[in-house]
Design a protein around this motif. Sequence first.
Motif, mmCIF file in Angstrom:
data_model
loop_
_atom_site.group_PDB
_atom_site.id
_atom_site.type_symbol
_atom_site.label_atom_id
_atom_site.label_comp_id
_atom_site.label_asym_id
_atom_site.label_seq_id
_atom_site.Cartn_x
_atom_site.Cartn_y
_atom_site.Cartn_z
ATOM 1 N N PHE A 34 -1.386 -5.893 22.843
ATOM 2 C CA PHE A 34 -1.474 -4.972 23.965
ATOM 3 C C PHE A 34 -2.789 -4.215 23.867
ATOM 4 O O PHE A 34 -3.432 -4.177 22.830
ATOM 5 N N SER A 35 -3.190 -3.617 24.978
ATOM 6 C CA SER A 35 -4.463 -2.908 25.030
ATOM 7 C C SER A 35 -4.297 -1.466 24.559
ATOM 8 O O SER A 35 -3.326 -0.802 24.901
ATOM 9 N N VAL A 36 -5.255 -0.987 23.796
ATOM 10 C CA VAL A 36 -5.250 0.399 23.356
ATOM 11 C C VAL A 36 -6.425 1.167 23.969
ATOM 12 O O VAL A 36 -6.731 2.266 23.536
ATOM 13 N N GLU A 37 -7.013 0.603 25.000
ATOM 14 C CA GLU A 37 -8.182 1.232 25.638
ATOM 15 C C GLU A 37 -7.782 2.459 26.452
ATOM 16 O O GLU A 37 -8.439 3.486 26.395
ATOM 17 N N ASN A 38 -6.699 2.349 27.224
ATOM 18 C CA ASN A 38 -6.248 3.459 28.067
ATOM 19 C C ASN A 38 -5.117 4.178 27.339
ATOM 20 O O ASN A 38 -4.006 3.664 27.233
ATOM 21 N N LYS A 39 -5.377 5.394 26.857
ATOM 22 C CA LYS A 39 -4.383 6.084 26.031
ATOM 23 C C LYS A 39 -3.170 6.521 26.833
ATOM 24 O O LYS A 39 -2.069 6.589 26.288
ATOM 25 N N TRP A 40 -3.303 6.784 28.120
ATOM 26 C CA TRP A 40 -2.161 7.213 28.930
ATOM 27 C C TRP A 40 -1.236 6.047 29.236
ATOM 28 O O TRP A 40 -0.018 6.194 29.242
ATOM 29 N N ARG A 41 -1.820 4.878 29.477
ATOM 30 C CA ARG A 41 -0.994 3.681 29.693
ATOM 31 C C ARG A 41 -0.286 3.315 28.392
ATOM 32 O O ARG A 41 0.896 2.955 28.399
ATOM 33 N N LEU A 42 -0.980 3.426 27.278
ATOM 34 C CA LEU A 42 -0.374 3.146 25.976
ATOM 35 C C LEU A 42 0.775 4.113 25.705
ATOM 36 O O LEU A 42 1.844 3.707 25.237
ATOM 37 N N MET A 46 3.755 3.087 27.867
ATOM 38 C CA MET A 46 4.390 1.876 27.358
ATOM 39 C C MET A 46 5.183 2.161 26.081
ATOM 40 O O MET A 46 6.288 1.637 25.895
ATOM 41 N N MET A 47 4.647 2.998 25.211
ATOM 42 C CA MET A 47 5.361 3.331 23.976
ATOM 43 C C MET A 47 6.610 4.150 24.278
ATOM 44 O O MET A 47 7.663 3.942 23.658
ATOM 45 N N LEU A 48 6.513 5.096 25.221
ATOM 46 C CA LEU A 48 7.691 5.874 25.606
ATOM 47 C C LEU A 48 8.775 4.982 26.205
ATOM 48 O O LEU A 48 9.963 5.153 25.909
ATOM 49 N N ALA A 49 8.368 4.032 27.037
ATOM 50 C CA ALA A 49 9.343 3.113 27.631
ATOM 51 C C ALA A 49 9.984 2.237 26.561
ATOM 52 O O ALA A 49 11.201 2.027 26.554
ATOM 53 N N PHE A 50 9.187 1.735 25.634
ATOM 54 C CA PHE A 50 9.700 0.842 24.596
ATOM 55 C C PHE A 50 10.640 1.568 23.647
ATOM 56 O O PHE A 50 11.787 1.162 23.448
ATOM 57 N N PHE A 51 10.170 2.666 23.078
ATOM 58 C CA PHE A 51 10.995 3.401 22.124
ATOM 59 C C PHE A 51 12.116 4.169 22.828
ATOM 60 O O PHE A 51 13.209 4.321 22.279
ATOM 61 N N GLY A 52 11.850 4.663 24.029
ATOM 62 C CA GLY A 52 12.871 5.387 24.775
ATOM 63 C C GLY A 52 14.034 4.496 25.170
ATOM 64 O O GLY A 52 15.190 4.910 25.117
ATOM 65 N N SER A 53 13.749 3.252 25.556
ATOM 66 C CA SER A 53 14.835 2.346 25.923
ATOM 67 C C SER A 53 15.688 2.025 24.700
ATOM 68 O O SER A 53 16.920 1.952 24.802
ATOM 69 N N GLY A 54 15.073 1.853 23.567
ATOM 70 C CA GLY A 54 15.838 1.586 22.354
ATOM 71 C C GLY A 54 16.693 2.762 21.932
ATOM 72 O O GLY A 54 17.739 2.597 21.310
ATOM 73 N N PHE A 55 16.279 3.952 22.296
ATOM 74 C CA PHE A 55 17.037 5.156 21.942
ATOM 75 C C PHE A 55 18.164 5.420 22.937
ATOM 76 O O PHE A 55 19.246 5.856 22.556
ATOM 77 N N THR A 56 17.921 5.182 24.222
ATOM 78 C CA THR A 56 18.904 5.544 25.236
ATOM 79 C C THR A 56 19.969 4.479 25.495
ATOM 80 O O THR A 56 21.063 4.815 25.936
ATOM 81 N N VAL A 57 19.677 3.231 25.246
ATOM 82 C CA VAL A 57 20.639 2.159 25.543
ATOM 83 C C VAL A 57 21.978 2.375 24.827
ATOM 84 O O VAL A 57 23.036 2.235 25.458
ATOM 85 N N PRO A 58 22.011 2.705 23.542
ATOM 86 C CA PRO A 58 23.326 2.920 22.910
ATOM 87 C C PRO A 58 24.137 4.028 23.571
ATOM 88 O O PRO A 58 25.363 3.903 23.708
ATOM 89 N N PHE A 59 23.497 5.088 23.996
ATOM 90 C CA PHE A 59 24.210 6.168 24.666
ATOM 91 C C PHE A 59 24.758 5.714 26.018
ATOM 92 O O PHE A 59 25.878 6.076 26.401
ATOM 93 N N LEU A 60 23.988 4.925 26.748
ATOM 94 C CA LEU A 60 24.466 4.415 28.024
ATOM 95 C C LEU A 60 25.636 3.456 27.832
ATOM 96 O O LEU A 60 26.581 3.456 28.629
ATOM 97 N N VAL A 61 25.595 2.637 26.799
ATOM 98 C CA VAL A 61 26.691 1.717 26.516
ATOM 99 C C VAL A 61 27.963 2.489 26.172
ATOM 100 O O VAL A 61 29.044 2.168 26.661
#
Length: 63
Positions: free
Chosen positions: A29-37, A40-55
Amino acid sequence: MFRQAIRRFTTSAVRSSHYEEGPGKNLPFSVENKWRLLAMMLAFFGSGFTVPFLVVRHQLLKK
């Protein structure tokens, strides 16, 4: 004899690589744009954190 063959193979493998060198160039993945990075990191780690609670919520509300 065997060591020479290994040495020739490893040096030719390094020379024939076509990847760019430098920090962040070997990442999938690209690390050039820090806001996009950050997004993407919030979406990736956030989904892994919230999915168990939603289940668990889904299972508790299921009748």
